[in-house]
Design a protein around this motif. Structure first.
Motif, mmCIF file in Angstrom:
data_model
loop_
_atom_site.group_PDB
_atom_site.id
_atom_site.type_symbol
_atom_site.label_atom_id
_atom_site.label_comp_id
_atom_site.label_asym_id
_atom_site.label_seq_id
_atom_site.Cartn_x
_atom_site.Cartn_y
_atom_site.Cartn_z
ATOM 1 N N ALA A 16 40.820 -66.695 22.350
ATOM 2 C CA ALA A 16 40.024 -66.297 23.193
ATOM 3 C C ALA A 16 40.019 -64.794 22.212
ATOM 4 O O ALA A 16 40.197 -64.808 20.927
ATOM 5 C CB ALA A 16 40.432 -65.923 24.228
ATOM 6 N N GLY A 17 39.146 -64.031 22.731
ATOM 7 C CA GLY A 17 38.966 -63.022 21.323
ATOM 8 C C GLY A 17 37.863 -61.958 21.927
ATOM 9 O O GLY A 17 37.573 -62.392 23.376
ATOM 10 N N VAL A 18 37.077 -61.428 21.817
ATOM 11 C CA VAL A 18 36.068 -60.596 22.302
ATOM 12 C C VAL A 18 34.540 -61.290 21.766
ATOM 13 O O VAL A 18 34.816 -61.942 20.943
ATOM 14 C CB VAL A 18 35.187 -59.002 21.334
ATOM 15 N N VAL A 19 33.999 -61.974 22.974
ATOM 16 C CA VAL A 19 33.128 -62.487 23.089
ATOM 17 C C VAL A 19 31.810 -62.083 21.545
ATOM 18 O O VAL A 19 31.045 -60.584 22.526
ATOM 19 C CB VAL A 19 32.483 -62.779 24.215
ATOM 20 N N LEU A 20 30.856 -62.982 20.791
ATOM 21 C CA LEU A 20 30.377 -62.061 19.900
ATOM 22 C C LEU A 20 28.692 -63.133 20.312
ATOM 23 O O LEU A 20 27.882 -62.444 20.357
ATOM 24 C CB LEU A 20 30.239 -62.157 18.141
ATOM 25 N N LEU A 55 33.159 -73.928 18.916
ATOM 26 C CA LEU A 55 34.446 -72.403 19.124
ATOM 27 C C LEU A 55 34.041 -71.165 17.605
ATOM 28 O O LEU A 55 35.100 -72.424 17.154
ATOM 29 C CB LEU A 55 35.116 -72.204 20.314
ATOM 30 N N ALA A 56 33.864 -70.807 17.483
ATOM 31 C CA ALA A 56 34.084 -69.660 16.367
ATOM 32 C C ALA A 56 34.933 -68.692 17.142
ATOM 33 O O ALA A 56 34.799 -68.471 17.598
ATOM 34 C CB ALA A 56 32.999 -69.550 15.436
ATOM 35 N N VAL A 57 35.913 -68.385 15.811
ATOM 36 C CA VAL A 57 36.509 -67.090 16.223
ATOM 37 C C VAL A 57 36.628 -66.591 14.351
ATOM 38 O O VAL A 57 37.001 -66.885 13.542
ATOM 39 C CB VAL A 57 38.769 -67.958 15.696
ATOM 40 N N SER A 58 36.182 -65.517 14.891
ATOM 41 C CA SER A 58 36.366 -64.364 13.630
ATOM 42 C C SER A 58 37.736 -64.445 13.561
ATOM 43 O O SER A 58 37.500 -63.304 14.488
ATOM 44 C CB SER A 58 34.739 -63.619 13.603
ATOM 45 N N LEU A 59 37.992 -63.690 12.178
ATOM 46 C CA LEU A 59 39.563 -63.015 11.385
ATOM 47 C C LEU A 59 39.305 -61.830 11.426
ATOM 48 O O LEU A 59 40.029 -61.789 11.023
ATOM 49 C CB LEU A 59 40.084 -64.122 11.223
ATOM 50 N N ASP A 60 37.690 -61.532 11.189
ATOM 51 C CA ASP A 60 37.421 -60.046 10.802
ATOM 52 C C ASP A 60 37.883 -59.073 11.253
ATOM 53 O O ASP A 60 38.361 -59.141 12.734
ATOM 54 C CB ASP A 60 35.799 -59.446 10.923
ATOM 55 N N LYS A 61 38.700 -57.969 10.670
ATOM 56 C CA LYS A 61 39.648 -56.490 11.328
ATOM 57 C C LYS A 61 39.090 -55.957 11.703
ATOM 58 O O LYS A 61 38.637 -55.177 13.020
ATOM 59 C CB LYS A 61 40.344 -56.443 10.261
ATOM 60 N N ASP A 62 37.563 -55.682 11.431
ATOM 61 C CA ASP A 62 35.805 -55.049 12.114
ATOM 62 C C ASP A 62 35.677 -55.833 13.106
ATOM 63 O O ASP A 62 34.720 -56.801 12.198
ATOM 64 C CB ASP A 62 35.532 -54.296 10.702
ATOM 65 N N VAL A 63 35.108 -56.038 14.055
ATOM 66 C CA VAL A 63 34.138 -56.571 14.934
ATOM 67 C C VAL A 63 32.693 -56.492 14.253
ATOM 68 O O VAL A 63 31.868 -57.933 14.538
ATOM 69 C CB VAL A 63 34.451 -56.222 16.329
ATOM 70 N N LYS A 64 32.944 -55.063 13.640
ATOM 71 C CA LYS A 64 31.135 -55.165 13.563
ATOM 72 C C LYS A 64 30.717 -55.806 11.406
ATOM 73 O O LYS A 64 29.186 -56.484 12.628
ATOM 74 C CB LYS A 64 31.237 -53.555 13.461
ATOM 75 N N LEU A 65 31.700 -56.003 11.208
ATOM 76 C CA LEU A 65 31.502 -57.109 10.147
ATOM 77 C C LEU A 65 30.799 -58.583 10.674
ATOM 78 O O LEU A 65 30.028 -58.754 10.236
ATOM 79 C CB LEU A 65 32.662 -56.932 9.341
ATOM 80 N N ALA A 66 31.721 -58.986 11.569
ATOM 81 C CA ALA A 66 31.147 -59.979 11.925
ATOM 82 C C ALA A 66 30.137 -60.390 13.050
ATOM 83 O O ALA A 66 29.173 -61.273 12.856
ATOM 84 C CB ALA A 66 32.771 -60.731 13.585
ATOM 85 N N VAL A 91 30.890 -68.151 20.087
ATOM 86 C CA VAL A 91 31.804 -67.052 18.608
ATOM 87 C C VAL A 91 32.723 -65.494 19.656
ATOM 88 O O VAL A 91 32.082 -64.930 20.377
ATOM 89 C CB VAL A 91 30.894 -66.374 17.424
ATOM 90 N N VAL A 92 33.647 -65.903 19.448
ATOM 91 C CA VAL A 92 34.708 -65.020 20.137
ATOM 92 C C VAL A 92 35.495 -64.175 18.706
ATOM 93 O O VAL A 92 35.453 -64.935 17.307
ATOM 94 C CB VAL A 92 35.313 -65.042 20.892
ATOM 95 N N ALA A 93 35.718 -62.851 18.590
ATOM 96 C CA ALA A 93 36.373 -62.137 17.282
ATOM 97 C C ALA A 93 37.530 -61.981 17.975
ATOM 98 O O ALA A 93 38.418 -61.630 19.027
ATOM 99 C CB ALA A 93 35.962 -60.870 16.754
ATOM 100 N N ASP A 94 38.576 -62.282 17.085
ATOM 101 C CA ASP A 94 40.178 -62.082 16.955
ATOM 102 C C ASP A 94 41.171 -61.708 16.093
ATOM 103 O O ASP A 94 41.353 -61.546 14.841
ATOM 104 C CB ASP A 94 40.431 -63.278 17.511
ATOM 105 N N PRO A 95 40.638 -59.549 16.091
ATOM 106 C CA PRO A 95 40.746 -58.564 14.945
ATOM 107 C C PRO A 95 41.940 -58.515 14.863
ATOM 108 O O PRO A 95 42.920 -58.404 13.931
ATOM 109 C CB PRO A 95 39.898 -57.389 15.237
ATOM 110 N N ILE A 96 42.998 -59.022 15.909
ATOM 111 C CA ILE A 96 43.890 -59.168 15.211
ATOM 112 C C ILE A 96 45.043 -60.174 14.558
ATOM 113 O O ILE A 96 46.232 -59.955 14.709
ATOM 114 C CB ILE A 96 45.185 -58.130 16.905
ATOM 115 N N GLY A 97 44.005 -61.062 15.235
ATOM 116 C CA GLY A 97 44.902 -62.169 15.009
ATOM 117 C C GLY A 97 45.670 -62.961 15.460
ATOM 118 O O GLY A 97 46.612 -63.740 15.616
ATOM 119 N N ILE A 98 45.634 -62.711 16.829
ATOM 120 C CA ILE A 98 46.392 -63.587 17.784
ATOM 121 C C ILE A 98 45.858 -65.459 18.135
ATOM 122 O O ILE A 98 47.312 -66.079 18.146
ATOM 123 C CB ILE A 98 46.183 -62.748 19.161
#
Length: 170
Positions: free
Chosen positions: A32-36, A90-101, A114-121
């Motif tokens: 899971a993560g921030v939903v992009l 389901l894509a999980v971005s590992l960019d530390k900066d969500v703006k880049l994703a 697509v979700v963003a997981d900037p802290i890599g959990i």
């Protein structure tokens, strides 16, 4: 040795604790993560009962840039063939900066969630040590196949395996 390498890589990538490698046949953890893009609150556990391709990527990863459009075409084909309720990516971005994703997806849109997981959990739970890292999950929520990296046979292999998992049991 494998655990040591995974642990060292986890430390190098900034994750706390040792990364445990997911093995084929094991139940997959949640992702899971921030939903992009996609439904609000989308997470892997909501897709149980479907064949799911979980794709860990980053905007700076060249092989990820190659694989994402291929996964998008596969999703569109399988959905057009009537598997929309049984197959998802389901894509999980590992960019530390969500703006880049977000910027990446604006330039190279895909149709899947697509979700963003900037802290890599999620990456730590899956034992991701190389990008792209792609896990084909079966209907019961088990890792059917795990891909580290990207190669010319990647798309065809995922499609063959996904179609086999989507076939009704004899």
């Amino acid at each position: 040795m494998r655990g040591l390498v995974a642990g060292l890589l986890a430390g190098f990538l900034g994750w706390s604790g040792a990364a445990l490698a997911l093995e084929p046949g094991a139940l997959v953890p949640d992702a899971a993560g921030v939903v992009l893009q996609g439904p609000p609150g989308i997470r892997l556990s909501q897709l149980k009962g479907r064949v799911v391709v979980v794709d860990f990527w980053a905007s700076w990863c060249g092989p990820c840039i190659e694989s994402m459009p291929k996964l998008d075409h596969l999703r569109k084909r399988l959905h057009a063939e009537g598997h929309a309720d049984r197959f998802e990516v389901l894509a999980v971005s590992l960019d530390k900066d969500v703006k880049l994703a977000r910027r990446y997806l604006e330039a190279r849109p895909v149709s899947y969630p697509v979700v963003a997981d900037p802290i890599g959990i999620s990456a730590q739970r899956f034992g991701v040590w190389r990008l792209p890292a792609t896990v084909l999950v079966d209907l019961e929520g088990r890792a059917h196949m795990i891909y580290h990296g990207y190669g010319p046979e990647f798309s065809a292999d995922i499609e063959t395996r996904a179609r086999a998992l989507l076939r009704p049991a004899p």
